[in-house]
Design a protein around this motif. Structure first.
Motif, PDB file in Angstrom:
ATOM      1  N   ASN A  26      11.891 -15.884  28.024  1.00 20.38           N
ATOM      2  CA  ASN A  26      12.069 -15.920  26.587  1.00 20.38           C
ATOM      3  C   ASN A  26      11.339 -17.125  26.008  1.00 20.38           C
ATOM      4  N   ARG A  27      10.659 -16.920  24.909  1.00 19.47           N
ATOM      5  CA  ARG A  27       9.977 -18.022  24.230  1.00 19.47           C
ATOM      6  C   ARG A  27      11.000 -18.823  23.433  1.00 19.47           C
ATOM      7  N   TYR A  28      10.799 -20.130  23.396  1.00 18.52           N
ATOM      8  CA  TYR A  28      11.676 -20.963  22.593  1.00 18.52           C
ATOM      9  C   TYR A  28      10.937 -22.203  22.145  1.00 18.52           C
ATOM     10  N   SER A  29      11.498 -22.870  21.157  1.00 16.47           N
ATOM     11  CA  SER A  29      10.950 -24.147  20.716  1.00 16.47           C
ATOM     12  C   SER A  29      12.106 -25.044  20.324  1.00 16.47           C
ATOM     13  N   LEU A  30      11.891 -26.332  20.430  1.00 12.83           N
ATOM     14  CA  LEU A  30      12.891 -27.326  20.085  1.00 12.83           C
ATOM     15  C   LEU A  30      12.698 -27.721  18.626  1.00 12.83           C
ATOM     16  N   CYS A  31      13.774 -27.651  17.849  1.00 14.29           N
ATOM     17  CA  CYS A  31      13.731 -27.982  16.429  1.00 14.29           C
ATOM     18  C   CYS A  31      14.878 -28.938  16.123  1.00 14.29           C
ATOM     19  N   TRP A  32      14.822 -29.541  14.938  1.00 16.38           N
ATOM     20  CA  TRP A  32      15.833 -30.501  14.535  1.00 16.38           C
ATOM     21  C   TRP A  32      16.380 -30.148  13.157  1.00 16.38           C
ATOM     22  N   GLN A  33      17.545 -30.656  12.853  1.00 18.88           N
ATOM     23  CA  GLN A  33      18.183 -30.388  11.572  1.00 18.88           C
ATOM     24  C   GLN A  33      18.989 -31.603  11.131  1.00 18.88           C
TER      25      GLN A  33
ATOM     26  N   PRO B  13      10.134 -31.026  14.655  1.00 14.90           N
ATOM     27  CA  PRO B  13      10.055 -30.332  13.371  1.00 14.90           C
ATOM     28  C   PRO B  13      11.433 -29.836  12.918  1.00 14.90           C
ATOM     29  N   ARG B  14      11.551 -29.665  11.612  1.00 18.20           N
ATOM     30  CA  ARG B  14      12.794 -29.125  11.059  1.00 18.20           C
ATOM     31  C   ARG B  14      12.935 -27.659  11.454  1.00 18.20           C
ATOM     32  N   THR B  15      14.148 -27.231  11.658  1.00 15.49           N
ATOM     33  CA  THR B  15      14.411 -25.847  12.042  1.00 15.49           C
ATOM     34  C   THR B  15      13.833 -24.875  11.016  1.00 15.49           C
ATOM     35  N   GLN B  16      14.036 -25.155   9.730  1.00 19.41           N
ATOM     36  CA  GLN B  16      13.546 -24.265   8.679  1.00 19.41           C
ATOM     37  C   GLN B  16      12.024 -24.139   8.726  1.00 19.41           C
ATOM     38  N   ASP B  17      11.337 -25.260   8.934  1.00 14.53           N
ATOM     39  CA  ASP B  17       9.875 -25.233   8.995  1.00 14.53           C
ATOM     40  C   ASP B  17       9.394 -24.431  10.203  1.00 14.53           C
ATOM     41  N   SER B  18      10.077 -24.601  11.326  1.00  9.54           N
ATOM     42  CA  SER B  18       9.703 -23.858  12.533  1.00  9.54           C
ATOM     43  C   SER B  18       9.929 -22.364  12.354  1.00  9.54           C
ATOM     44  N   MET B  19      11.057 -21.999  11.729  1.00 13.91           N
ATOM     45  CA  MET B  19      11.305 -20.575  11.489  1.00 13.91           C
ATOM     46  C   MET B  19      10.205 -19.983  10.624  1.00 13.91           C
ATOM     47  N   LYS B  20       9.802 -20.709   9.602  1.00 14.52           N
ATOM     48  CA  LYS B  20       8.757 -20.211   8.706  1.00 14.52           C
ATOM     49  C   LYS B  20       7.442 -20.019   9.464  1.00 14.52           C
TER      50      LYS B  20
ATOM     51  N   ALA C 191       3.799 -16.159  12.208  1.00 12.35           N
ATOM     52  CA  ALA C 191       3.097 -15.769  13.436  1.00 12.35           C
ATOM     53  C   ALA C 191       3.592 -14.425  13.979  1.00 12.35           C
ATOM     54  N   GLY C 192       4.523 -13.788  13.259  1.00 13.49           N
ATOM     55  CA  GLY C 192       4.977 -12.458  13.642  1.00 13.49           C
ATOM     56  C   GLY C 192       6.362 -12.376  14.255  1.00 13.49           C
ATOM     57  N   CYS C 193       7.060 -13.478  14.407  1.00 13.63           N
ATOM     58  CA  CYS C 193       8.422 -13.442  14.959  1.00 13.63           C
ATOM     59  C   CYS C 193       9.398 -13.051  13.851  1.00 13.63           C
ATOM     60  N   THR C 194      10.252 -12.106  14.139  1.00 16.49           N
ATOM     61  CA  THR C 194      11.182 -11.619  13.117  1.00 16.49           C
ATOM     62  C   THR C 194      12.645 -11.795  13.498  1.00 16.49           C
ATOM     63  N   HIS C 195      12.912 -12.271  14.697  1.00 12.32           N
ATOM     64  CA  HIS C 195      14.288 -12.481  15.148  1.00 12.32           C
ATOM     65  C   HIS C 195      14.413 -13.898  15.707  1.00 12.32           C
ATOM     66  N   PHE C 196      15.424 -14.619  15.231  1.00  6.24           N
ATOM     67  CA  PHE C 196      15.646 -15.994  15.667  1.00  6.24           C
ATOM     68  C   PHE C 196      17.046 -16.149  16.237  1.00  6.24           C
ATOM     69  N   MET C 197      17.140 -16.885  17.335  1.00  3.26           N
ATOM     70  CA  MET C 197      18.432 -17.221  17.931  1.00  3.26           C
ATOM     71  C   MET C 197      18.494 -18.731  18.033  1.00  3.26           C
ATOM     72  N   ALA C 198      19.437 -19.344  17.321  1.00  2.00           N
ATOM     73  CA  ALA C 198      19.629 -20.786  17.413  1.00  2.00           C
ATOM     74  C   ALA C 198      20.611 -21.081  18.538  1.00  2.00           C
TER      75      ALA C 198
ATOM     76  N   ALA D  87      16.491 -17.186   6.745  1.00  5.18           N
ATOM     77  CA  ALA D  87      15.844 -16.147   7.554  1.00  5.18           C
ATOM     78  C   ALA D  87      15.882 -14.808   6.826  1.00  5.18           C
ATOM     79  N   HIS D  88      17.020 -14.486   6.243  1.00  4.53           N
ATOM     80  CA  HIS D  88      17.157 -13.221   5.512  1.00  4.53           C
ATOM     81  C   HIS D  88      16.172 -13.150   4.347  1.00  4.53           C
ATOM     82  N   GLU D  89      16.006 -14.256   3.632  1.00  5.88           N
ATOM     83  CA  GLU D  89      15.062 -14.292   2.515  1.00  5.88           C
ATOM     84  C   GLU D  89      13.626 -14.054   2.984  1.00  5.88           C
ATOM     85  N   MET D  90      13.313 -14.453   4.217  1.00  8.90           N
ATOM     86  CA  MET D  90      11.977 -14.215   4.779  1.00  8.90           C
ATOM     87  C   MET D  90      11.823 -12.782   5.262  1.00  8.90           C
ATOM     88  N   GLY D  91      12.957 -12.114   5.495  1.00 10.30           N
ATOM     89  CA  GLY D  91      12.914 -10.782   6.079  1.00 10.30           C
ATOM     90  C   GLY D  91      13.168 -10.796   7.575  1.00 10.30           C
ATOM     91  N   ALA D  92      13.735 -11.901   8.074  1.00  9.62           N
ATOM     92  CA  ALA D  92      13.992 -12.052   9.504  1.00  9.62           C
ATOM     93  C   ALA D  92      15.495 -11.971   9.792  1.00  9.62           C
TER      94      ALA D  92
END
Length: 127
Positions: A1-8, A19-26, A31-38, A62-67
């Motif tokens: 599974n792909r993952y990245s480390l983010c901060w909040q 990076p901030r979690t919101q910025d990383s999600m965006k 880049a085409g990712c539509t599902h996020f698991m924190a 995420a919902h506002e982005m369509g994710a």
């Protein structure tokens, strides 16, 4: 599974980790990712940051982005969690390992990869 480390949770005028979690999600959404698991690894129990900031605010963004956005359950007082921490610590001590292989991974959107992991390991004096 792909993952990245983010901060909040930046509070106050001082710089915070990124990076901030919101910025990383965006960026990931673009880049085409539509599902996020924190998986808030620093938060082992439920509290205001997991229950509101992550569960509600990040899910709304995420919902506002369509994710789709979900958060893994917290360990809270699960006995298996305490046992696992003890086992990991014992394994690291017995092998003389100061950190896991994951320590060498760069953060999402790293802007300074040459120096990203040049910070001295704070546990070194105790090894």
């Amino acid at each position: 599974n792909r993952y990245s480390l983010c901060w909040q949770s930046k509070v106050g005028p001082l710089p915070w980790l990124g990076p901030r979690t919101q910025d990383s999600m965006k960026k990931l959404y673009e880049a085409g990712c539509t599902h996020f698991m924190a998986i808030p690894v620093a938060f082992t129990s439920d509290h205001i940051e997991t229950l509101f900031e992550i569960d509600i605010e990040f899910a709304e963004e995420a919902h506002e982005m369509g994710a789709v956005f979900k958060r893994s359950p917290s360990f809270n007082d699960m006995p298996m969690f305490g046992d696992a921490l003890g086992q990991i610590a014992a394994e690291h001590l017995s092998k003389g390992e100061l950190c896991s292989d994951q320590y060498a991974l760069n953060c999402m959107g790293c802007v300074n990869p040459a120096e990203c992991r040049s910070i001295l390991n704070p546990i070194t004096p105790y090894a």
